[in-house]
Design a protein around this motif. Structure first.
Motif, PDB file in Angstrom:
ATOM      1  N   ALA A  73       0.641   6.561  -6.965  1.00 59.78           N
ATOM      2  CA  ALA A  73      -0.651   7.135  -7.361  1.00 59.78           C
ATOM      3  C   ALA A  73      -0.461   8.544  -7.907  1.00 59.78           C
ATOM      4  O   ALA A  73       0.274   9.357  -7.346  1.00 59.78           O
ATOM      5  CB  ALA A  73      -1.599   7.140  -6.175  1.00 59.78           C
ATOM      6  N   LEU A 111       1.894   1.642  -3.596  1.00 61.52           N
ATOM      7  CA  LEU A 111       0.763   2.111  -4.389  1.00 61.52           C
ATOM      8  C   LEU A 111       0.469   3.584  -4.126  1.00 61.52           C
ATOM      9  O   LEU A 111       0.123   4.332  -5.054  1.00 61.52           O
ATOM     10  CB  LEU A 111      -0.472   1.262  -4.114  1.00 61.52           C
ATOM     11  CG  LEU A 111      -0.459  -0.156  -4.675  1.00 61.52           C
ATOM     12  CD1 LEU A 111      -1.649  -0.944  -4.152  1.00 61.52           C
ATOM     13  CD2 LEU A 111      -0.453  -0.118  -6.195  1.00 61.52           C
ATOM     14  N   PHE A 114      -4.777   4.766  -0.378  1.00 62.04           N
ATOM     15  CA  PHE A 114      -3.716   3.783  -0.150  1.00 62.04           C
ATOM     16  C   PHE A 114      -2.969   4.077   1.151  1.00 62.04           C
ATOM     17  O   PHE A 114      -2.540   3.149   1.853  1.00 62.04           O
ATOM     18  CB  PHE A 114      -2.749   3.750  -1.332  1.00 62.04           C
ATOM     19  CG  PHE A 114      -3.373   3.231  -2.591  1.00 62.04           C
ATOM     20  CD1 PHE A 114      -3.950   1.970  -2.637  1.00 62.04           C
ATOM     21  CD2 PHE A 114      -3.387   4.004  -3.734  1.00 62.04           C
ATOM     22  CE1 PHE A 114      -4.521   1.482  -3.795  1.00 62.04           C
ATOM     23  CE2 PHE A 114      -3.953   3.526  -4.904  1.00 62.04           C
ATOM     24  CZ  PHE A 114      -4.534   2.268  -4.938  1.00 62.04           C
ATOM     25  N   ARG A 161      -4.174   8.840  -3.543  1.00 57.51           N
ATOM     26  CA  ARG A 161      -3.038   8.560  -2.659  1.00 57.51           C
ATOM     27  C   ARG A 161      -3.483   8.367  -1.215  1.00 57.51           C
ATOM     28  O   ARG A 161      -2.969   7.514  -0.498  1.00 57.51           O
ATOM     29  CB  ARG A 161      -2.048   9.715  -2.783  1.00 57.51           C
ATOM     30  CG  ARG A 161      -0.807   9.530  -1.967  1.00 57.51           C
ATOM     31  CD  ARG A 161       0.189  10.598  -2.259  1.00 57.51           C
ATOM     32  NE  ARG A 161       0.733  10.302  -3.589  1.00 57.51           N
ATOM     33  CZ  ARG A 161       1.517  11.123  -4.262  1.00 57.51           C
ATOM     34  NH1 ARG A 161       1.831  12.292  -3.753  1.00 57.51           N
ATOM     35  NH2 ARG A 161       1.976  10.801  -5.430  1.00 57.51           N
ATOM     36  N   PHE A 207       0.815  -1.209   0.000  1.00 59.08           N
ATOM     37  CA  PHE A 207       0.000   0.000   0.000  1.00 59.08           C
ATOM     38  C   PHE A 207       0.852   1.264   0.000  1.00 59.08           C
ATOM     39  O   PHE A 207       0.460   2.281  -0.592  1.00 59.08           O
ATOM     40  CB  PHE A 207      -0.973   0.003   1.175  1.00 59.08           C
ATOM     41  CG  PHE A 207      -2.154  -0.912   0.965  1.00 59.08           C
ATOM     42  CD1 PHE A 207      -2.971  -0.795  -0.145  1.00 59.08           C
ATOM     43  CD2 PHE A 207      -2.445  -1.906   1.877  1.00 59.08           C
ATOM     44  CE1 PHE A 207      -4.053  -1.630  -0.346  1.00 59.08           C
ATOM     45  CE2 PHE A 207      -3.518  -2.751   1.699  1.00 59.08           C
ATOM     46  CZ  PHE A 207      -4.332  -2.608   0.577  1.00 59.08           C
TER      47      PHE A 207
END
Length: 109
Positions: free
Chosen positions: A65, A61, A76, A73, A58
């Motif tokens: 983002a 990610l 995550f 953002r 996460f």
């Protein structure tokens, strides 16, 4: 020597209230009862590793983002924080299980 919960204790050492409560047998427990501590240790290790991997994924990610993308953002980042919280809980549980297993070894259970 005094007998508490199936164990003999030295009179010179005073037991704490928690020790008396933890090791007192009230007669309702089965004779062949086994500790759940090894299972708790295995689960804390497995899920601690899983949530640690989730935290890393996460975070990656969230870093990748794009601004204004869906999911964003923040989405995550929140999931990364939740996974990190579960990692901390698993580590605390591992510490508690370790202390209790050492206590059981000391008491001969």
């Amino acid at each position: 020597m005094r007998h508490i919960g199936g164990h003999l204790f030295d009179h010179s050492r005073r037991l704490t209230r928690g020790e008396l409560r933890r090791f007192a047998n009230d007669g309702t427990e089965p004779l062949t009862a086994r500790s759940d501590l090894p299972a708790r240790r295995m689960l804390a290790r497995a899920f601690g590793a899983l949530f640690l991997a989730g935290t890393v994924v996460f975070c990656l990610l969230a870093a990748a983002a794009e601004p204004g993308s869906s999911p964003g953002r923040e989405f995550f980042a929140v999931y990364a924080a939740i996974c990190a919280g579960f990692v901390v809980i698993a580590l605390i549980d591992l510490a508690v299980v370790r202390r209790r297993m050492e206590e059981q070894r000391r008491w001969g259970r």
